[in-house]
Design a protein around this motif. Sequence first.
Motif, PDB file in Angstrom:
ATOM      1  N   ASP A  15       0.825  -1.215   0.000  1.00  0.00           N
ATOM      2  CA  ASP A  15       0.000   0.000   0.000  1.00  0.00           C
ATOM      3  C   ASP A  15       0.854   1.259   0.000  1.00  0.00           C
ATOM      4  O   ASP A  15       0.504   2.259  -0.631  1.00  0.00           O
ATOM      5  N   ARG A  16       1.946   1.193   0.718  1.00  0.00           N
ATOM      6  CA  ARG A  16       2.779   2.391   0.827  1.00  0.00           C
ATOM      7  C   ARG A  16       3.709   2.589  -0.361  1.00  0.00           C
ATOM      8  O   ARG A  16       4.020   3.737  -0.708  1.00  0.00           O
ATOM      9  N   LEU A  17       4.132   1.497  -0.984  1.00  0.00           N
ATOM     10  CA  LEU A  17       5.202   1.618  -1.992  1.00  0.00           C
ATOM     11  C   LEU A  17       4.782   1.299  -3.416  1.00  0.00           C
ATOM     12  O   LEU A  17       5.534   1.590  -4.355  1.00  0.00           O
ATOM     13  N   ALA A  18       3.626   0.700  -3.592  1.00  0.00           N
ATOM     14  CA  ALA A  18       3.272   0.283  -4.954  1.00  0.00           C
ATOM     15  C   ALA A  18       3.170   1.476  -5.904  1.00  0.00           C
ATOM     16  O   ALA A  18       3.625   1.411  -7.047  1.00  0.00           O
ATOM     17  N   ASP A  19       2.578   2.538  -5.421  1.00  0.00           N
ATOM     18  CA  ASP A  19       2.430   3.714  -6.272  1.00  0.00           C
ATOM     19  C   ASP A  19       3.423   4.805  -5.907  1.00  0.00           C
ATOM     20  O   ASP A  19       3.243   5.969  -6.281  1.00  0.00           O
ATOM     21  N   TYR A  20       4.407   4.393  -5.177  1.00  0.00           N
ATOM     22  CA  TYR A  20       5.417   5.383  -4.809  1.00  0.00           C
ATOM     23  C   TYR A  20       6.236   5.777  -6.029  1.00  0.00           C
ATOM     24  O   TYR A  20       6.542   4.962  -6.898  1.00  0.00           O
TER      25      TYR A  20
END
Lengths: 534, 189
Positions: A15-20
């Motif tokens: 959740d934190r890094l997938a669209d980072y």
Amino acid sequence: MTDRTPDDLYDALRDRLADYGQEPPAPLWAKIRAQLPPPVAAPQLRRRRRRPIVLLGLLLTVLSAAGWQLWLVSRSGPAVMPAPQTVALGSNAPTNAAVASPASAGPSASPKLGKAALENPGMSGASISETKSSPSTATTDNLRLATQVRPDSAASRRSGPYRPQPAGSVAGPFAGGSQARNPRLAVLSRSARVRYSAGQPSLAVGSTDSSVELPTAAAFSTSGSEQGRLPVDVVVAPSAGGHKAVERSTAPVFGPVAASATDYAPGAPASLLASRPVAVLSPALPQPRVQLRTDTFSTAPAVVRRWTVQVLAGPTLTHQHLGAEPASDPSLPTGIITYLDSIVNEFSRRERMSTGYSAQVQVRRVLTGRWSLSTGLGYQEYASQTTYVASTSTSTPPILSSGVFDMAPPSPHRSTYRFLTVPIRFGYALGQSGGRLRYGLLAGIDAALYLGGNSAGKEAVPTAWSISGSPYRPLSASVSLGLDFRYRLASHLEVLAQPTATYFLNSLPRPLSGLTPHHLFGAGALLGLSYEFR
Amino acid sequence: MPPPIAPVDEALLAACRRGESAAQYQLYQRLAYRLLGVCLRYCPNRAEAEDALQNTFVKIFTRLDQYRGQGPFEAWARRIAVTTALHAVEQHRLRHPTPGTDPDDLAADLPSAEPSALESLAAEDLLALLNTLPPGYRTVLNLYAVEGYSHQEIAELLGIAEGTSKSQLARARRLLESRLATQHYQQLP
């Protein structure tokens, strides 16, 4: 992803890094753009795609023209009929045909007579008799009228204005209609050539190659003398009822000719002459020879006989010949792409021969006695067997690990390349042509349009390619060499066997595809049937 | 500012295949933000990540004809970014060999953290924390947890055994939890 288990930590990480992401630096696009190939203008694209098609069309045109010329040359060969010649005097000789004197007919008369001969190639009763009604009055129109005589109209005209004339008339007993009682005598060879001993200028009759050397009007005027007589073997075929005309007679019949016939039968009444044929042989006189083009009429049926349709299919052993150096794209960076290229190149080197197949529908034309030309449409599948693949995963390309290539366990893969082909074959027949079995050589070129296939692309992953989007050239050319065996089953039907080897002239991958250049080749035996039109 | 997530339409791809610069730049703007994030998660530093991103886009534009339309284009581009970044990592490792340390020692006797500890970290801090992991651990953790690869795919991708992938993931998790806990305890008053 079948072994995934729910995990709060992993879900939180995703959740934190997938669209980072982060904004890339501004100059990065300029660096990327510098490494991309320059955009290709649309007109250049169209021109590049059209060029092979134009070249192919040009090649087909040249080959067709060459074949047509060969065919014309083969048909124009002279054939001289052995003497003595037999000339039939048809009933419509005085009117239905006319031979103009050299002065009056001129060159323009020749083609028309030739046309007449062509228009009546097979008529059994047509009498294309040529006579000289008057050397000084014969005109081109006379010739045109004479050449337009049809067999049926000729018979009908005999009963009319061309009845037997009184004794002493030039046409006399021969004008009342004629029928060839002996067709063998009435047939005149196309190669016959009339030549008079008077040594007068010749007149072309029929086609441009035809020549009938005629006496002058002065020579004909002495109708009672030897000079005025018909100096050829003459079959007078008077008709009892004017039913059938003389078959294929191209006899030059003149006024003096008729007079000479009457000299041989001076006292014969017209009715007697009309009832039985009279043959006048004069071997002592110069023999007439008429030389006509072979395309006037007698060879017309042979034109149709030369066309055949043949259907061929069979297996082929195919492989590919790798080029010496891999294709390099200067715009691509070294490193990753070179690394992937090396995988693909190794991938290609490990490919082995495999079995493809081919099918063709061709139209074949016999150009001369030995040469032939065939073309049509075909389907060809080239294939090669790969002993191992770098990675069979369609989702992830192989990567470098620990400095060596990591290959998946060996697994067979069959690469295929499918083409729509336009084969153009020249054939040369060997041996004797009379038997049932004939054989010869075949050579030619194929234009091959890539239809798709299944092979490894840049990612070293087997991919099903379609016509568009593949790393291969859409149009290729190949050369073929082989043998041609034919066994005649029936008068129209032949069994074919064509062992043929084919080699691609150009490398199949596009120049900028990054793939190793390779030339497909194959050898196989095409079997099929040939139907000959007659 | 991240661009909105929207599927790349076929017209834009067709223009890119024709080599139109404007279309290529438009596609670059739509993908570069997130693809740089992918590269940053794998590469050891930003310079390496930018190089990997550059190579990624070159590959995307030169191999657009290999995209078969099976799945979103963004996923296809992302896979290229992952493999390119992994190759950059490998090249970096070959150029800068580091003395081997037992990663298990790093995670020994460390307290574990709750997953909620992630919530308190900014994305950049979390990324920095991931970068403290050994490259092998970080790679497997990223592939499995973030990209969603299975162990079989990871094994094929990295050329390792599937069991190795599982064990490295477990150790990476343990190490990450310990470091999260350490950071969490340090932030407590």
